[in-house]
Write a protein that holds these residues in place. Structure first.
Motif, PDB file in Angstrom:
ATOM      1  N   GLU A  37     -63.550 143.295 103.667  1.00 47.24           N
ATOM      2  CA  GLU A  37     -62.582 144.406 104.156  1.00 47.24           C
ATOM      3  C   GLU A  37     -61.244 143.746 104.577  1.00 47.24           C
ATOM      4  OE1 GLU A  37     -62.884 147.863 103.706  1.00 47.24           O
ATOM      5  OE2 GLU A  37     -64.743 146.981 102.484  1.00 47.24           O
ATOM      6  N   THR A  38     -61.051 142.556 104.345  1.00 49.58           N
ATOM      7  CA  THR A  38     -59.772 141.829 104.715  1.00 49.58           C
ATOM      8  C   THR A  38     -58.884 141.352 103.813  1.00 49.58           C
ATOM      9  OG1 THR A  38     -61.056 141.077 106.969  1.00 49.58           O
ATOM     10  CG2 THR A  38     -59.000 140.044 106.398  1.00 49.58           C
ATOM     11  N   LEU A  39     -57.723 141.685 103.874  1.00 45.89           N
ATOM     12  CA  LEU A  39     -56.709 141.357 102.971  1.00 45.89           C
ATOM     13  C   LEU A  39     -55.482 140.589 103.381  1.00 45.89           C
ATOM     14  CD1 LEU A  39     -56.272 144.776 100.972  1.00 45.89           C
ATOM     15  CD2 LEU A  39     -57.973 142.847 100.421  1.00 45.89           C
ATOM     16  N   LYS A  40     -54.946 139.680 102.720  1.00 43.84           N
ATOM     17  CA  LYS A  40     -53.826 138.847 103.225  1.00 43.84           C
ATOM     18  C   LYS A  40     -52.463 138.882 102.439  1.00 43.84           C
ATOM     19  CE  LYS A  40     -55.362 134.725 100.814  1.00 43.84           C
ATOM     20  NZ  LYS A  40     -55.670 133.424 100.894  1.00 43.84           N
ATOM     21  N   PHE A  41     -51.455 138.759 103.241  1.00 41.73           N
ATOM     22  CA  PHE A  41     -50.043 138.625 102.264  1.00 41.73           C
ATOM     23  C   PHE A  41     -49.340 137.620 103.089  1.00 41.73           C
ATOM     24  CE2 PHE A  41     -49.422 141.946 105.586  1.00 41.73           C
ATOM     25  CZ  PHE A  41     -48.030 141.518 106.000  1.00 41.73           C
ATOM     26  N   THR A  74     -45.893 137.492  99.101  1.00 39.43           N
ATOM     27  CA  THR A  74     -46.791 138.080  98.105  1.00 39.43           C
ATOM     28  C   THR A  74     -47.130 139.330  98.942  1.00 39.43           C
ATOM     29  OG1 THR A  74     -48.586 137.170  99.758  1.00 39.43           O
ATOM     30  CG2 THR A  74     -48.031 135.717  98.063  1.00 39.43           C
ATOM     31  N   LEU A  75     -47.679 140.095  97.962  1.00 34.65           N
ATOM     32  CA  LEU A  75     -47.784 141.442  98.439  1.00 34.65           C
ATOM     33  C   LEU A  75     -49.332 142.111  98.297  1.00 34.65           C
ATOM     34  CD1 LEU A  75     -44.934 143.294  96.629  1.00 34.65           C
ATOM     35  CD2 LEU A  75     -45.093 143.034  99.155  1.00 34.65           C
ATOM     36  N   LEU A  76     -49.880 142.962  99.193  1.00 34.19           N
ATOM     37  CA  LEU A  76     -50.918 143.701  99.000  1.00 34.19           C
ATOM     38  C   LEU A  76     -50.531 144.760  97.845  1.00 34.19           C
ATOM     39  CD1 LEU A  76     -51.827 144.760 102.796  1.00 34.19           C
ATOM     40  CD2 LEU A  76     -52.376 142.713 101.331  1.00 34.19           C
ATOM     41  N   TYR A  77     -51.830 144.821  96.960  1.00 34.04           N
ATOM     42  CA  TYR A  77     -51.485 145.719  95.896  1.00 34.04           C
ATOM     43  C   TYR A  77     -52.758 146.422  95.309  1.00 34.04           C
ATOM     44  CZ  TYR A  77     -53.035 141.558  93.506  1.00 34.04           C
ATOM     45  OH  TYR A  77     -53.974 140.406  93.064  1.00 34.04           O
ATOM     46  N   ASP A  78     -52.452 147.683  94.485  1.00 32.58           N
ATOM     47  CA  ASP A  78     -53.576 148.456  94.111  1.00 32.58           C
ATOM     48  C   ASP A  78     -54.659 147.479  93.340  1.00 32.58           C
ATOM     49  OD1 ASP A  78     -52.367 150.774  95.192  1.00 32.58           O
ATOM     50  OD2 ASP A  78     -51.512 151.364  93.408  1.00 32.58           O
ATOM     51  N   GLY A  79     -55.805 147.757  93.576  1.00 30.90           N
ATOM     52  CA  GLY A  79     -57.075 147.249  92.897  1.00 30.90           C
ATOM     53  C   GLY A  79     -57.416 145.978  93.470  1.00 30.90           C
ATOM     54  N   GLU A  80     -56.491 145.237  94.579  1.00 36.41           N
ATOM     55  CA  GLU A  80     -56.952 144.066  95.017  1.00 36.41           C
ATOM     56  C   GLU A  80     -58.040 144.056  96.204  1.00 36.41           C
ATOM     57  OE1 GLU A  80     -54.671 140.508  97.779  1.00 36.41           O
ATOM     58  OE2 GLU A  80     -53.970 142.721  97.931  1.00 36.41           O
ATOM     59  N   CYS A 110     -50.442 136.840 107.054  1.00 38.74           N
ATOM     60  CA  CYS A 110     -50.812 138.115 107.761  1.00 38.74           C
ATOM     61  C   CYS A 110     -52.242 138.418 107.097  1.00 38.74           C
ATOM     62  CB  CYS A 110     -49.945 139.364 107.775  1.00 38.74           C
ATOM     63  SG  CYS A 110     -48.330 138.782 108.597  1.00 38.74           S
ATOM     64  N   TYR A 111     -53.198 138.634 108.137  1.00 37.91           N
ATOM     65  CA  TYR A 111     -54.573 139.262 107.586  1.00 37.91           C
ATOM     66  C   TYR A 111     -54.595 140.797 108.255  1.00 37.91           C
ATOM     67  CZ  TYR A 111     -55.947 134.622 106.092  1.00 37.91           C
ATOM     68  OH  TYR A 111     -56.091 133.359 105.346  1.00 37.91           O
ATOM     69  N   VAL A 112     -55.008 141.284 107.310  1.00 40.49           N
ATOM     70  CA  VAL A 112     -55.153 142.927 107.710  1.00 40.49           C
ATOM     71  C   VAL A 112     -56.472 143.558 107.140  1.00 40.49           C
ATOM     72  CG1 VAL A 112     -52.581 143.312 107.596  1.00 40.49           C
ATOM     73  CG2 VAL A 112     -53.712 143.826 105.621  1.00 40.49           C
ATOM     74  N   ALA A 113     -56.858 144.499 107.944  1.00 44.93           N
ATOM     75  CA  ALA A 113     -58.080 145.339 107.417  1.00 44.93           C
ATOM     76  C   ALA A 113     -57.547 146.256 106.294  1.00 44.93           C
ATOM     77  CB  ALA A 113     -58.624 146.160 108.479  1.00 44.93           C
ATOM     78  N   ASN A 114     -58.331 146.678 105.427  1.00 51.71           N
ATOM     79  CA  ASN A 114     -58.120 147.204 104.262  1.00 51.71           C
ATOM     80  C   ASN A 114     -57.677 148.616 104.593  1.00 51.71           C
ATOM     81  OD1 ASN A 114     -57.873 148.092 101.614  1.00 51.71           O
ATOM     82  ND2 ASN A 114     -60.169 148.637 101.351  1.00 51.71           N
ATOM     83  N   GLU A 115     -56.641 149.245 104.197  1.00 48.67           N
ATOM     84  CA  GLU A 115     -56.228 150.619 104.424  1.00 48.67           C
ATOM     85  C   GLU A 115     -55.931 150.872 105.938  1.00 48.67           C
ATOM     86  OE1 GLU A 115     -58.981 153.567 103.093  1.00 48.67           O
ATOM     87  OE2 GLU A 115     -58.311 152.909 100.986  1.00 48.67           O
ATOM     88  N   GLU A 116     -55.521 149.696 106.617  1.00 48.14           N
ATOM     89  CA  GLU A 116     -54.964 149.560 108.001  1.00 48.14           C
ATOM     90  C   GLU A 116     -53.848 148.880 108.099  1.00 48.14           C
ATOM     91  OE1 GLU A 116     -56.382 151.350 110.489  1.00 48.14           O
ATOM     92  OE2 GLU A 116     -58.381 151.967 109.572  1.00 48.14           O
ATOM     93  N   ASP A 117     -52.752 149.515 109.063  1.00 49.52           N
ATOM     94  CA  ASP A 117     -51.554 148.856 109.243  1.00 49.52           C
ATOM     95  C   ASP A 117     -51.586 147.546 110.191  1.00 49.52           C
ATOM     96  OD1 ASP A 117     -50.263 150.246 107.415  1.00 49.52           O
ATOM     97  OD2 ASP A 117     -49.711 151.822 108.929  1.00 49.52           O
ATOM     98  N   GLU A 118     -52.617 147.750 111.204  1.00 50.84           N
ATOM     99  CA  GLU A 118     -52.703 146.501 112.063  1.00 50.84           C
ATOM    100  C   GLU A 118     -52.878 145.338 111.760  1.00 50.84           C
ATOM    101  OE1 GLU A 118     -54.759 145.910 116.413  1.00 50.84           O
ATOM    102  OE2 GLU A 118     -55.281 147.637 115.245  1.00 50.84           O
ATOM    103  N   GLU A 119     -52.215 143.984 112.265  1.00 45.82           N
ATOM    104  CA  GLU A 119     -52.483 142.739 111.531  1.00 45.82           C
ATOM    105  C   GLU A 119     -53.719 142.455 112.511  1.00 45.82           C
ATOM    106  OE1 GLU A 119     -48.765 140.667 111.902  1.00 45.82           O
ATOM    107  OE2 GLU A 119     -47.959 141.852 110.515  1.00 45.82           O
ATOM    108  N   LEU A 120     -54.548 141.585 111.593  1.00 47.70           N
ATOM    109  CA  LEU A 120     -55.980 141.171 112.562  1.00 47.70           C
ATOM    110  C   LEU A 120     -55.359 139.757 113.092  1.00 47.70           C
ATOM    111  CD1 LEU A 120     -58.584 142.245 110.151  1.00 47.70           C
ATOM    112  CD2 LEU A 120     -58.025 143.334 112.187  1.00 47.70           C
ATOM    113  N   LEU A 121     -54.813 139.043 112.014  1.00 46.55           N
ATOM    114  CA  LEU A 121     -54.274 137.672 112.503  1.00 46.55           C
ATOM    115  C   LEU A 121     -53.422 137.185 111.740  1.00 46.55           C
ATOM    116  CD1 LEU A 121     -55.288 134.695 113.491  1.00 46.55           C
ATOM    117  CD2 LEU A 121     -56.469 134.487 111.083  1.00 46.55           C
ATOM    118  N   THR A 122     -52.369 136.409 112.435  1.00 44.84           N
ATOM    119  CA  THR A 122     -51.046 135.913 111.746  1.00 44.84           C
ATOM    120  C   THR A 122     -51.279 134.215 111.818  1.00 44.84           C
ATOM    121  OG1 THR A 122     -49.986 137.815 112.313  1.00 44.84           O
ATOM    122  CG2 THR A 122     -48.695 135.803 111.768  1.00 44.84           C
TER     123      THR A 122
END
Length: 517
Positions: free
Chosen positions: A487-491, A425-431, A459-471
């Motif tokens: 502010e947290t997204l996942k893929f 799964t991917l992060l995508y515009d509008g998500e 993987c959980y990441v902060a919006n517009e950040e590359d660093e992974e918060l949690l795997t």
């Protein structure tokens, strides 16, 4: 006199050395012939197929051009390859890709890199601008990439402000389709979403591929399957006026449902008794409130877990691919075809008693019996005061109370998923704009021999950040709970070829739920 002559000779040598700092890159005769240029321009304008010698233009599924033997000097390109392989490469990995990339080549001084850059963004840019009938900017945007075993660049359209034409120059050893690493081109549907791969361009030595960046230019670099070859390429963009883009398609929201009316007997039947102990639930809640995540191992009773694991492999289950490829690629089960025990487990996670259990685990208000926090009580009192001040009639008060009850009813949505080679799964515009506070639940099955290097982890990441918060790695019968904010997204990381080993070749399954207060 002799010293003066020596100085002059030294100066001449210095000038000669400076001239040599940029080797001239001679381009294919296809680019030099005026008559051919006119024919390509007309074919591009009319969106028709054209082929002549080493050049081919095809407009299906979107305009792209292939020029073989792009550089006319074999010695030049071999020296170029040598210079590129001597660069520093950095591992790049996120939801969309995994490969190694060089630093920006905009200011590199190696003679053959500098020579190619000058030719590409000089003579060739002028040729291409004339073919397209647009003024391309002199902006230099180029880098070098190394794709090796399991490296991949998943489906995307390349659209970014200013990009008009993408290009790739391949510097690869003899390459077959079985080696992977092809440039796959997608058709699109009526919503401008990628539909299916209709063309795969296999890399070949000294071949340039270019295509127009547009709302339909969906493509990917398929996973490299060769364990001993390096897919070396130069790639970048020619900048110019962007093509007009239609409004981005917004997917309909996934339907949410309230809990099913099931009492605690369903918990006694399915759940490991240790997790039904009130004092242990309090310990779990303390840990969860500290980190907003927890994994509960051996969550289901062993015999129940084994029964569901075996049933998930039955052929009666109909699996449907979920897309589109620029957002996700995995299989989801048709709930009507699930074996009885799988349905029962599925309903367990939607049951009223399970909602209450989750409340006890997390402290979230997923059931009306869950005790409210003091902050929640204060908010509720203030809300009631505001309602009394603004609602003037009993009828309005009743309607407002009903509406408030509907808004506050905990709900959930979920899927039974199958993960195998190529899933992601991917992060995508509008998500990010649609992100909500939510509790994620994942319960995996059939991943005894699964290793982290296979991918398939969340993987959980902060919006517009590359660093992974949690795997969160898939682990048999380990219930993963993660509370995320807006502010947290996942893929889910791409499942690669290593997962096709004999022990893990079937992939794995999971029950995935999202709960909302």
């Amino acid at each position: 006199m002799s010293s003066k002559r020596a100085q002059n000779e030294s100066g001449a040598t210095e000038k000669k050395r400076k001239k040599k700092s940029c080797e001239e890159a001679a381009l294919s005769s296809c680019v030099e012939e005026k008559e051919l240029q006119g024919a390509v321009k007309e074919a591009w304008r009319s969106r028709s197929h054209y082929s002549h010698g080493d050049l081919e233009l095809d407009c299906h599924p979107f305009p792209h051009c292939i020029i073989k033997n792009f550089l006319s000097s074999e010695t030049f390109i071999e020296n170029l390859q040598r210079e590129l392989l001597g660069l520093n490469f950095h591992e790049k990995s996120n939801d969309l890709y995994k490969f190694k990339q060089s630093d920006d080549l905009k200011k590199r001084t190696e003679p053959h890199i500098a020579g190619l850059r000058t030719a590409l963004f000089g003579r060739f840019r002028s040729w291409l601008g004339d073919v397209l009938g647009v003024e391309l900017e002199p902006t230099v945007d180029i880098s070098c990439a190394r794709y090796e075993y399991t490296d991949v660049l998943l489906c995307h359209d390349d659209e970014l402000e200013g990009r008009r034409v993408a290009f790739i120059l391949y510097l690869v050893p003899p390459w077959q389709s079985s080696d992977g690493g092809a440039l796959d081109l997608y058709t699109t549907d009526s919503n401008f979403q990628p539909q299916s791969i209709v063309k795969s361009l296999v890399p070949s030595w000294n071949t340039l591929v270019l295509f127009e960046v547009s709302p339909v230019s969906f493509h990917q670099v398929s996973e490299v399957l060769s364990q001993d070859k390096c897919r070396l390429s130069l790639s970048g963009w020619f900048h110019g006026p962007s093509l007009e883009r239609p409004p981005r398609h917004i997917e309909p929201s996934v339907p949410r449902s309230p809990h099913l009316p099931r009492d605690e007997t369903v918990l006694l039947e399915w759940v490991n008794p240790v997790y039904l102990d009130i004092s242990y639930q309090e310990q779990i809640q303390e840990e969860f409130e500290e980190s907003s995540e927890i994994q509960l191992k051996d969550f289901l009773k062993e015999e129940k877990f084994m029964e569901v694991s075996e049933a998930l492999q039955l052929t009666q289950i109909q699996w449907m691919k979920r897309g589109p490829a620029n957002k996700r690629n995995y299989e989801v089960a048709s709930l009507e075809t699930l074996p009885q025990c799988v349905t029962a487990c599925w309903e367990l996670l939607r049951s009223e008693s399970f909602f209450l259990l989750l409340s006890n685990f997390t402290g979230l208000r997923l059931h009306y019996l869950c005790p409210a926090d003091e902050d929640d009580d204060e908010d509720k009192e203030k809300q009631e005061e505001d309602e009394e001040a603004t609602v003037s009639s009993n009828e309005s008060s009743a309607a407002n109370a009903t509406k408030q009850k509907e808004l506050s009813t905990p709900v959930c949505c979920g899927e039974v998923r199958r993960w195998s080679h190529g899933g992601y799964t991917l992060l995508y515009d509008g998500e990010a704009a649609r992100a909500e506070y939510a509790l994620d639940l994942v319960l995996p099955f059939g991943c005894t021999d699964w290793q982290s290097e296979f991918g398939g982890y969340t993987c959980y990441v902060a919006n517009e950040e590359d660093e992974e918060l949690l795997t969160v790695y898939p682990e048999d019968n380990s219930l993963a709970l993660v509370y995320r904010d807006k502010e947290t997204l996942k893929f889910v990381k791409h499942v690669n070829d290593k997962s096709s080993s004999e022990s893990a070749g079937r992939g794995f399954y999971d029950f995935s739920y999202v709960y909302y207060e």
